[in-house]
Design an enzyme around this catalytic site. Sequence first.
Site, PDB file in Angstrom:
ATOM      1  N   GLU A  89       3.872  -3.941   4.529  1.00 30.67           N
ATOM      2  CA  GLU A  89       3.965  -5.257   3.895  1.00 30.67           C
ATOM      3  C   GLU A  89       3.705  -5.126   2.400  1.00 30.67           C
ATOM      4  OE1 GLU A  89       2.610  -8.228   7.466  1.00 30.67           O
ATOM      5  OE2 GLU A  89       1.007  -7.362   6.279  1.00 30.67           O
ATOM      6  N   CYS A 102       1.761  -6.807  -5.078  1.00 30.71           N
ATOM      7  CA  CYS A 102       0.779  -5.925  -4.444  1.00 30.71           C
ATOM      8  C   CYS A 102       1.574  -5.063  -3.462  1.00 30.71           C
ATOM      9  CB  CYS A 102      -0.280  -6.759  -3.722  1.00 30.71           C
ATOM     10  SG  CYS A 102      -1.473  -5.740  -2.836  1.00 30.71           S
ATOM     11  N   CYS A 109      -3.998   3.130   7.322  1.00 32.21           N
ATOM     12  CA  CYS A 109      -4.897   3.758   6.348  1.00 32.21           C
ATOM     13  C   CYS A 109      -5.944   4.557   7.098  1.00 32.21           C
ATOM     14  CB  CYS A 109      -5.568   2.692   5.487  1.00 32.21           C
ATOM     15  SG  CYS A 109      -6.610   3.395   4.191  1.00 32.21           S
ATOM     16  N   CYS A 113     -12.172   1.173   6.303  1.00 34.72           N
ATOM     17  CA  CYS A 113     -13.093   0.134   5.819  1.00 34.72           C
ATOM     18  C   CYS A 113     -13.147  -0.954   6.896  1.00 34.72           C
ATOM     19  CB  CYS A 113     -12.607  -0.454   4.496  1.00 34.72           C
ATOM     20  SG  CYS A 113     -12.345   0.807   3.223  1.00 34.72           S
ATOM     21  N   CYS A 116     -11.245  -4.447   6.820  1.00 35.12           N
ATOM     22  CA  CYS A 116      -9.855  -4.455   6.375  1.00 35.12           C
ATOM     23  C   CYS A 116      -8.898  -4.276   7.558  1.00 35.12           C
ATOM     24  CB  CYS A 116      -9.661  -3.330   5.362  1.00 35.12           C
ATOM     25  SG  CYS A 116      -7.943  -3.012   4.974  1.00 35.12           S
ATOM     26  N   CYS A 333      -6.330  -9.952   0.156  1.00 40.36           N
ATOM     27  CA  CYS A 333      -6.846  -8.581   0.115  1.00 40.36           C
ATOM     28  C   CYS A 333      -7.428  -8.215   1.475  1.00 40.36           C
ATOM     29  CB  CYS A 333      -7.950  -8.461  -0.912  1.00 40.36           C
ATOM     30  SG  CYS A 333      -7.353  -8.557  -2.588  1.00 40.36           S
TER      31      CYS A 333
HETATM   32  S1  SF4 Z   1      -9.548  -1.476   2.086  1.00 40.45           S
HETATM   33 FE1  SF4 Z   1      -8.144  -1.087   3.792  1.00 40.45          FE
HETATM   34  S2  SF4 Z   1      -6.306  -0.237   2.886  1.00 40.45           S
HETATM   35 FE2  SF4 Z   1      -7.928  -0.103   1.335  1.00 40.45          FE
HETATM   36  S3  SF4 Z   1      -8.819   1.931   1.655  1.00 40.45           S
HETATM   37 FE3  SF4 Z   1     -10.032   0.547   2.910  1.00 40.45          FE
HETATM   38  S4  SF4 Z   1      -9.074   0.630   4.934  1.00 40.45           S
HETATM   39 FE4  SF4 Z   1      -7.606   1.475   3.468  1.00 40.45          FE
END
Ligand code: SF4
Length: 345
Positions: A89, A102, A109, A113, A116, A333
């Site tokens: 996306e 963005c 990923c 995190c 996220c 975000c």
């Molecule tokens: S915030 Fe999300 S996309 Fe960004 S590094 Fe952390 S896990 Fe990956």
Amino acid sequence: MVYELPLPELTYLLESWGEPAYRAKQIWQGLYQNFWHAPEQFTNLPTSLRDRLGQALRFDAITPSKTLTSSDGKTVKTLFALLDGQAVEAVLMKYDRRRTLCISTQVGCAMGCVFCATGQMGFKRHLSSGEIVAQVMHYARLLAEGGEQVTNVVVMGMGEPFHNYENTMAAIDRLNDPQGYNFGARRFTISTVGLVPLIQRFADEKRQVNLAVSLHAADDALRSSMMPVNRKYPIDDVLAACRDYIEKTGRRVTFEWALVDGVNDTPEQARLLAAKLKGMLCHVNAIPLNPTTGYSGQPTSRQRAEQFKAILEQSGIPCTIRMRRGIEIQAGCGQLAAPALVGRN
Ligand code: SF4
């Protein structure tokens, strides 16, 4: 894929077909100045060359498959289908005169995190430089139809850009090419969780691209609980790399902070952060957390956000509380999590 090639490689390819070098420039300008995205649009080329181009290079390696627009019309999120059935996306934000994109650098990923949605889906693969470039070209074309243009690109979508360093920088270089799209390096902002060796490399390369580093917590215990990468690169190592970057480039670093109610929005965290950032050429961007289904944390209140900001500012650390935008279409975000279009592994 056509967006994969820098101009010298495209020239080389055309020459290997017995074509003059100016044909490569015509293609380059068609792609990056006219935003043509299919061989048949290159009407300035002989039909035989158009056909050969279409046979040799993919023009459709990313295909917009779904678009969502926020109720105020200012945030547009596009889901792109990739050739292998995966999807990513990217988001266009139209606020004031800015037209900010963005963009994503990976499918999923690996950084995990906890707050996220992309991290919650795990790592699938890196995007190629062409797949990164093509996201920008899609929106450049869309905006051009309305007489507008992209003003800023933030590399903060799905993925950790420094984990895919080569392809990300190759994409930026291609978009930066004065003979093509000519998008100034200073209009890019690249965001990292703090991969120390890559911050060092980025500093050594002295790029003009803006650097943003996600901190989210000011001590190792809390940061590790939110961002597992902190176990490998603890906060003091990240900040040392940032100081080194500032010294080498003279450029300011932005620190990102997703404010989670009762977790990292406390006066103690703000004071600790202020102490750690003292004297640094930096700015803190704090944004109340955007909700995701895989994390129970809640956004901080306006009042607590203001208190956090005030503590930093009392210590001379500039801080902005950013608005949460595009939340209802999961375009904020940390909310990007494109479903794979062909199964998930
Ligand atoms: S915030 Fe999300 S996309 Fe960004 S590094 Fe952390 S896990 Fe990956």
